[in-house]
Motif scaffolding. Structure first.
Motif, PDB file in Angstrom:
ATOM      1  N   GLN A  22      -5.731   1.329   0.072  1.00  0.00           N
ATOM      2  CA  GLN A  22      -4.322   1.496   0.428  1.00  0.00           C
ATOM      3  C   GLN A  22      -3.838   2.875   0.006  1.00  0.00           C
ATOM      4  N   ASP A  23      -3.124   3.564   0.916  1.00  0.00           N
ATOM      5  CA  ASP A  23      -2.630   4.890   0.560  1.00  0.00           C
ATOM      6  C   ASP A  23      -1.229   4.804  -0.057  1.00  0.00           C
ATOM      7  N   ARG A  24      -0.623   5.928  -0.343  1.00  0.00           N
ATOM      8  CA  ARG A  24       0.676   5.965  -1.018  1.00  0.00           C
ATOM      9  C   ARG A  24       1.799   5.418  -0.147  1.00  0.00           C
ATOM     10  N   ASP A  25       1.570   5.359   1.169  1.00  0.00           N
ATOM     11  CA  ASP A  25       2.569   4.799   2.078  1.00  0.00           C
ATOM     12  C   ASP A  25       2.361   3.311   2.318  1.00  0.00           C
ATOM     13  N   GLN A  26       1.473   2.717   1.517  1.00  0.00           N
ATOM     14  CA  GLN A  26       1.159   1.281   1.625  1.00  0.00           C
ATOM     15  C   GLN A  26       0.406   0.938   2.913  1.00  0.00           C
ATOM     16  N   HIS A  27      -0.233   1.942   3.508  1.00  0.00           N
ATOM     17  CA  HIS A  27      -1.047   1.710   4.697  1.00  0.00           C
ATOM     18  C   HIS A  27      -2.493   1.456   4.272  1.00  0.00           C
ATOM     19  N   TRP A  28      -3.156   0.536   4.978  1.00  0.00           N
ATOM     20  CA  TRP A  28      -4.531   0.183   4.632  1.00  0.00           C
ATOM     21  C   TRP A  28      -5.527   0.892   5.553  1.00  0.00           C
TER      22      TRP A  28
END
Length: 419
Positions: free
Chosen positions: A264-270
């Protein structure tokens, strides 16, 4: 040319044994290939021979409905396989332009141990079982009435057939992501023997109706028998939804795919980190639906809904025993079972014609189908990155908008124009 060429050119004193039976006796390609590797132990010495055979059987299955076409294609690909394995000890994935030129030279003057004096069947029935015919040879000499001797001579027509069939063969293997290049097309000086297509070869894929049945059938099986089919359901969804290659799901010398590869990245995208062809690492977008599929599979495994940072749980685990799946063969069996179950269900509902392609579909068709669907509405640059295509030209092959519009404009033209 006389039957007996220079004996020093012979790869061995023994004759090749047949590999490919008639279409009706092959049945399931995976089981047939497995049985053939047991029957011909010398093939196990060639790295990649099993995968070569699997892909070849899948290729030939597309032509099983027409015996003449099947037989001619079988003849040429079997000659190539015999030569690649027995003479060069190479897999199809290793063949390059020079190898194909050497193969053509070999076909024009094969050793005597490869030439028979008459056409014979590859296999024969003995006590209810198919057994190898020891009299079979890859090449056959013709009897010359004038000289009263058997002579082998490869005609220009036969040479043209080799080019045409093997070019189609390698196109298929390339489309299946099994080989990187079509070495036949690289033989420029012999291009006059190759068919020139003024159209783009269609992408081999399953229909939306077939995919619906595959998904529904596998979900029903998973609900009824989760131990046997929850893993299958997850595999089918990740192959279609993230267009992964089969090799990207199994543990090999490059590493082991694990749950921690979902990140998961900092934008909450997987995203899913994948090690693809050429050891290239790429990040593949995880859709909301795919995330739900991951949660369902992890729930069945008794894990937290989403992976933790650095989690080492195998992405695809073995059903029996512990650890990650290490063979693409297991994934192929799993997918084939899903295809077979969907085919039987469609047939039981009176849709046998619509189900026919599932009899010849391969694992890689799921990747093709997923990409083909996504390029309809996603920017092709995004699809290219997720698919791991080396160039945009590869992604462009999946865009069939132009052909769709072209067909639509011609669909209602009349054979008897109205005044």
């Amino acid at each position: 040319m006389p039957v007996s060429p220079d004996s020093s050119r012979q790869p061995s004193g023994t004759s090749p044994r047949p590999l490919l039976d008639q279409a009706e006796h092959i049945g399931n390609p995976l089981r047939y290939a497995q049985a053939m590797m047991v029957r011909l132990p010398e093939l196990r010495e060639v790295n990649g021979a099993y995968e070569d055979l699997i892909n070849t059987l899948n290729f030939l299955s597309s032509y099983s409905g027409t015996s003449a076409t099947f037989n001619s294609y079988r003849r040429e690909v079997e000659r190539l396989l015999q030569w690649a394995w027995l003479v060069r000890s190479m897999s199809l994935t290793e063949l390059r332009r020079q190898d194909m030129e050497d193969f053509l030279a070999f076909c024009q003057q094969p050793p005597s141990s490869w030439i028979g004096d008459k056409q014979t069947a590859r296999f024969r029935l003995h006590q209810g079982e198919r057994v190898v015919n020891p009299n079979w040879r890859p090449f056959v000499a013709q009897h010359n009435k004038r000289t009263h001797s058997a002579e082998f001579n490869l005609s220009q027509k036969s040479l043209q057939a080799i080019f045409s069939i093997l070019s189609t063969y390698f196109n298929y293997l390339q489309q299946e992501d099994y080989v990187e290049i079509n070495p036949v097309k690289l033989i420029r000086q012999r291009s006059r023997y190759l068919q020139k297509h003024a159209y783009q070869e269609p992408i081999r894929r399953i229909s939306n109706l077939q995919w619906d049945f595959i998904l529904e059938t596998t979900e029903q099986q998973a609900d009824t028998n989760p131990r046997e089919h929850e893993r299958s359901l997850f595999v089918m969804k990740i192959l279609f939804g993230m267009y992964l290659r089969i090799s990207e799901l199994v543990a090999d010398e490059r590493g082991t795919p694990v749950m921690g590869d979902f990140q998961q990245d900092r934008d909450q995208h997987w995203w899913l980190k994948v090690i693809g062809k050429g050891n290239k690492v790429r990040m593949v977008t995880v859709s909301d639906d795919m995330l739900q599929a991951l949660k369902r599979y992890r729930s069945y495994l008794g894990l937290t809904p989403l992976p933790t940072v650095g989690e080492q749980t195998p992405l695809i685990n073995k059903i029996k025993g512990r650890g990650a799946v290490t063979s693409t063969r297991q994934i192929r069996y799993l997918v084939q079972r899903c295809f077979d179950a969907a085919y039987e269900r469609m047939r039981s509902q009176g849709m046998e014609d619509e189900a026919q392609e599932l009899k010849v579909a391969t694992v890689h068709w799921l990747r093709h189908t997923g990409i083909s669907e996504d390029v309809k509405f996603r920017p092709k640059e995004h699809v290219k990155e997720d698919a791991g295509h080396a160039s945009m030209a590869t992604t462009d092959r999946y865009i069939d908008t132009e052909m769709r519009e072209r067909h639509a404009s011609a669909r209602f033209k009349k054979l008897k124009p109205e005044y």
